[in-house]
Design an enzyme around this catalytic site. Structure first.
Site, PDB file in Angstrom:
ATOM      1  N   ASP A   1       2.679   3.914  -3.749  1.00  0.00           N
ATOM      2  CA  ASP A   1       2.106   2.625  -4.092  1.00  0.00           C
ATOM      3  C   ASP A   1       2.358   1.720  -2.880  1.00  0.00           C
ATOM      4  O   ASP A   1       3.162   2.081  -2.000  1.00  0.00           O
ATOM      5  CB  ASP A   1       2.810   2.110  -5.352  1.00  0.00           C
ATOM      6  CG  ASP A   1       2.398   0.708  -5.699  1.00  0.00           C
ATOM      7  OD1 ASP A   1       1.195   0.392  -5.625  1.00  0.00           O
ATOM      8  OD2 ASP A   1       3.300  -0.094  -6.053  1.00  0.00           O
TER       9      ASP A   1
ATOM     10  N   ASP B   1       2.476  -2.388  -2.799  1.00  0.00           N
ATOM     11  CA  ASP B   1       3.293  -3.568  -3.072  1.00  0.00           C
ATOM     12  C   ASP B   1       4.497  -3.221  -3.949  1.00  0.00           C
ATOM     13  O   ASP B   1       4.346  -2.666  -5.034  1.00  0.00           O
ATOM     14  CB  ASP B   1       2.430  -4.653  -3.725  1.00  0.00           C
ATOM     15  CG  ASP B   1       1.253  -5.042  -2.832  1.00  0.00           C
ATOM     16  OD1 ASP B   1       1.476  -5.273  -1.631  1.00  0.00           O
ATOM     17  OD2 ASP B   1       0.117  -5.084  -3.333  1.00  0.00           O
TER      18      ASP B   1
END
Ligand SMILES: [Mg+2]
Ligand SMILES: [Zn+2]
Length: 173
Positions: A12, A14
Site C-alpha cells: 500500500d 499511504d
C-alpha cells in the site's frame, strides 16, 4: 524451457511507504517511513518485483488531479531509485463509490492485485502484501496472496493478516 512466474512485494502507499496524514499529492508532503527503502531493497535483492497498489479517492473527490498524482508518483519513484530500488509498477484506484460508482479496483476489492498478477505473471502464493488497513489485507487475500502483513501503530488489532509488525526492522534479515 519453463518460464517461472515472478514473485512480488505488494505495498500500500499511504501509511506504509509514507506517513498518512491525508490526501498526499505533492512531493513536499511525503515523509518516508523509517526502513521502507531497506526493506524494499532486501526483497528486490531476492528477486521480488516491487508493486504499489493504492486507493486514491482524492482524485474522485476533486482534491487533486490524475496528473498531480502521477507527478508525485514519478517523484516518489526517483526517491526509491536514489536508494537503489526500482518500483515495477504503481497501480492506483482513482474512484470513490459514492461519487464515481463502484469499481473493481478500490481495495478491499482485489482488482489492482489481479491486474498485476496478469501483467507480470506473478505467483501470488510466493508473494506478500504489506498494508496498514484491513482493506489492504482483504484485497490481498482476495487475490490469493497468503503472506499478508499488517503494519500497525496500535496493539492487538483485529485482523485477518498472517503477521502484524510495528517496524520494518522486524522483516529485515
Ligand atoms: Mg494505507
Ligand atoms: Zn477503482
Amino acid at each position: 524451457m519453463t518460464v517461472l512466474a515472478n514473485k512480488a512485494l505488494f505495498l500500500d502507499r499511504d501509511g506504509v511507504i509514507n506517513e498518512d496524514h491525508g490526501y498526499i499529492y505533492k512531493p513536499e508532503q511525503f515523509y518516508f517511513i523509517e526502513g521502507i527503502f531497506d526493506l524494499c531493497k532486501q526483497y528486490q535483492d531476492q528477486d521480488y518485483l516491487i508493486i504499489i497498489v493504492t486507493n486514491q479517492s482524492g482524485i474522485a473527490r476533486g482534491f487533486y488531479s490524475e496528473e498531480e498524482f502521477l507527478h508525485a508518483s514519478q517523484w516518489m519513484r526517483e526517491q526509491f531509485q536514489k536508494n537503489g530500488v526500482n518500483i515495477t509498477h504503481i497501480y492506483h484506484c482513482p474512484h470513490h463509490p459514492e461519487i464515481t460508482g463502484s469499481c473493481r479496483c478500490r481495495k478491499p476489492s482485489a482488482g489492482m492485485l489481479l491486474d498485476a498478477q496478469k501483467e507480470y505473471d506473478i505467483d501470488m502464493k510466493n508473494s506478500l502484501m504489506i498494508g496498514d488497513k484491513e482493506r489492504d489485507i482483504e484485497a490481498a487475500i482476495g487475490a490469493g496472496v497468503e503472506d499478508t502483513i499488517l503494519f500497525v501503530h496500535e496493539q492487538n488489532p483485529q485482523t485477518k493478516a498472517k503477521r502484524v509488525i510495528c517496524r520494518y526492522s522486524e522483516l529485515l534479515c
